[in-house]
Design an enzyme around this catalytic site. Structure first.
Site, PDB file in Angstrom:
ATOM      1  N   HIS A 159     107.436  73.074  11.180  1.00  0.00           N
ATOM      2  CA  HIS A 159     107.925  74.583  11.338  1.00  0.00           C
ATOM      3  C   HIS A 159     109.050  74.632  10.250  1.00  0.00           C
ATOM      4  O   HIS A 159     110.093  74.374  10.091  1.00  0.00           O
ATOM      5  CB  HIS A 159     108.522  74.558  12.741  1.00  0.00           C
ATOM      6  N   ASP A 220     113.234  72.137  19.797  1.00  0.00           N
ATOM      7  CA  ASP A 220     112.430  71.783  21.220  1.00  0.00           C
ATOM      8  C   ASP A 220     111.497  72.899  21.238  1.00  0.00           C
ATOM      9  O   ASP A 220     110.429  72.668  22.147  1.00  0.00           O
ATOM     10  CB  ASP A 220     113.751  71.795  22.200  1.00  0.00           C
ATOM     11  N   SER A 318     117.719  74.114  16.320  1.00  0.00           N
ATOM     12  CA  SER A 318     119.109  74.587  16.656  1.00  0.00           C
ATOM     13  C   SER A 318     119.787  73.802  17.587  1.00  0.00           C
ATOM     14  O   SER A 318     121.162  73.838  17.450  1.00  0.00           O
ATOM     15  CB  SER A 318     118.959  76.214  17.148  1.00  0.00           C
TER      16      SER A 318
END
Length: 594
Positions: A159, A220, A318
């Site tokens: 990502h 996550d 994050s």
């Protein structure tokens, strides 16, 4: 060099260890060890004969070695501490003889202060004889081949905008470790939201079986996307009961699930009839064995009929709570080494179902899976509003969290949960000592590597067990809530060092249901402050209900509604059910060292 080529024989020989000096190198069935030697111990050998004048012994297990490389002919270096009181003749010899044949053993090292943080370590051994080096290389590589759990082919999703938009940079860094370990990787850099989900949902099982694992480089939420793409098109297990199912004898009490003295929580027979389900879904729900376990299809081509591919996560998000809980460190190199070395644990997962609102609704039950957490109210509002501030990076959660806290919104809801017979967590025995605190204390055993709690309940990985017993006991609570949370694991992170539930385990077969009833801002701030500190007691408040459960249902009953936060992803649901699936996710990790 002494020793033979027998598989279990002990090999030993005198080598020169780069930056150290002469060592006696020994290989046994478990790994390598070496001991620094004085120069006199190497007389008659073809190593340099430069003593290090230390008498320490070091070892590294084969399970901790990820690669062995031949470095051809080249320079070796003197001990970092200098020659000290060495004789002048050895100093002169060091300056004139600095080249030999070399091979390098790649592994990792830890420190007592940070046992979970794995740092790359390379040990280069030199010898004047090429054949000696090659023989040792062959033996060491043969020993590594025997480490059968290690992956050779991986499918990697990256990502690029995850966290601080560092996903691609992190992969470029750790990819060198995979290359050195001779692990083949097919890399897909996602180009849009849902890209990884679509690939995993559409990939043919034949191709899927050619990989030893699926890796996500991100946070996550990205791991959740990859996991759901894999599971939704393949996993078939009974769904949890819907909120509208008949539980006629379930205990009900406004704003509390705590029975008064003398009250009983009755058993209710859980029927197989689910009136709001489509017929095709009813068929899926009838996968039940005699002992109550829920297994996948027996089709040999189905991925759940045999060994399932392991998942891996390299942190670039994050929060990265999943990585912290499963490796103990928020470090990409540590996670990469867990994957390359084939470490393996099983994680529980949460199956979440959004139901039809009426029997005539056109919307079918909508299923998602969560690996770490599902939250409503405060948690849902934070993740929903933070979408507007993605340009801020991870700092947006602090900013939005403050805004949501100041708004202090509560939501009316009804929650029913299955009472776990052997669950220790219960709010039933609380005595007041403070206006807002209780004296309830329980033994807190944190999850760790080779955890006794998880191993006592561990699944073999070949069956998926859902919460579907013949008879269950259910409790109901109804009222206004600031937040409703269900944790699959402790969810430790940098903002909550002990997590939401300090003694939640990776594979204990429980969801940890946390209900924060409506209270004043100072009380809620106190709760959040306890979450944010090491050794805090965030559950030890009278306005907090905490239950271990295997399944729960949720119904929004007020005009104002929040959204659910599933591993950082938004999930809208008016009626929702959830259940734990024990040992569903095979993961490249070994658990945190505590």
């Amino acid at each position: 060099m002494d020793g033979s080529n027998c598989e279990l024989s002990v090999m030993s020989g005198c080598f020169y260890l780069d930056h150290v000096g002469d060592v006696l190198l020994t290989r046994n069935q478990h790994g390598l060890s070496w001991k620094c030697l004085d120069s006199s111990d190497c007389e008659g050998t073809t190593c340099l004969g430069i003593g290090s004048w230390e008498n320490t012994e070091t070892e590294i297990k084969f399970s901790d070695i990820y690669a062995v490389e031949f470095d051809s002919y080249g320079l070796v270096h003197s001990p970092k501490s200098g020659l000290g009181h060495a004789k002048e003749c050895f100093r002169k010899r060091l300056l004139t003889i600095q080249q030999m044949y070399r091979f390098t053993v790649h592994g990792f090292q830890t420190s007592p202060k940070e046992p979970c943080l794995w740092k790359l370590a390379a040990f280069t051994f030199g010898h004047m004889d090429l054949q000696t080096c090659q023989s040792w290389m062959d033996q060491l590589n043969y020993s590594l081949i025997k480490e059968v759990e290690r992956p050779r082919n991986l499918l990697v999703f990256v990502h690029p905008k995850s966290g601080k938009a560092s996903g691609l940079k992190i992969w470029e860094t750790v990819s060198k470790i995979f290359m050195r370990a001779k692990v083949n990787t097919k890399v897909i850099v996602t180009e849009r939201a849902g890209h990884a989900f679509d690939v995993m949902a559409s990939i043919q099982n034949k191709e899927l079986h050619s990989y030893d694992g699926i890796i996500a480089v991100g946070g996550d939420g990205f791991f959740n996307e990859v996991l759901n793409g894999y599971l939704l098109s393949r996993l078939k297990v009974p769904l949890p009961p819907s909120p509208s199912d008949s539980f006629t004898t379930v205990q009900s009490r406004a704003s509390s699930s705590v029975p008064e003295s003398g009250d009983a929580v009755h058993e209710s027979d859980q029927k197989e009839h689910f009136p709001l389900l489509h017929d095709s879904v009813q068929e899926v729900m009838n996968f039940r064995t005699v002992n109550g376990s829920c297994q996948g299809t027996e089709d040999p081509d189905h991925p759940f009929s045999g060994e399932r591919p392991r998942f891996g996560l390299i942190p670039a998000g994050s929060t990265d709570a999943i990585v912290i809980c499963t490796t103990g460190a928020r470090d990409p190199v540590t996670s990469a080494l867990h994957i390359i070395l084939g470490r393996k644990i099983f994680l529980d997962a949460m199956q979440v179902v959004r139901w039809k609102t009426t029997p005539t609704s056109a919307i079918e039950p909508f299923i998602r899976y969560a690996a770490s957490f599902a939250g409503y109210g405060f948690y849902g509002d934070v993740v929903s509003e933070s979408e507007k501030y993605r340009w801020m990076g991870p700092k947006r959660y602090d900013y939005v969290g403050t805004k949501v806290f100041l708004k202090h919104r509560s939501y009316e809801a009804e929650v029913m949960f299955e009472e776990a017979e052997n669950a220790k967590a219960s709010p039933l025995t609380r005595s007041k000592t403070w206006p807002f605190r209780s004296t309830t204390r329980s033994e807190k055993i944190q999850c760790r590597a080779k955890c006794s709690v998880c191993s006592s309940k561990a699944e073999d990985g070949n069956s998926i067990r859902a919460s579907c017993p013949e008879k269950t006991r259910w409790c109901r609570t109804r009222g206004r809530f600031l937040s409703i949370g269900a944790a699959v694991m402790s969810n430790r992170n940098e903002r909550a060092p002990d997590g939401l539930v300090v003694d939640a385990h990776l594979s204990d077969g429980f969801l940890h249901l946390i209900l924060i009833k409506d209270c004043s801002r100072p009380k809620y701030l106190w709760h959040l402050t306890e979450l944010a500190k090491k050794g805090g007691e965030p559950l030890n408040f009278e306005f907090v209900e905490y239950h271990k459960t295997r399944a729960f249902t949720f119904t929004s009953i007020g005009e104002a509604e929040s959204v659910w936060n599933l591993d950082g992803e938004i999930f809208e649901a008016h009626h929702l059910s959830a259940q734990v699936l024990r040992g569903l996710i095979p993961l490249f990790a070994s658990g945190p060292e505590v």
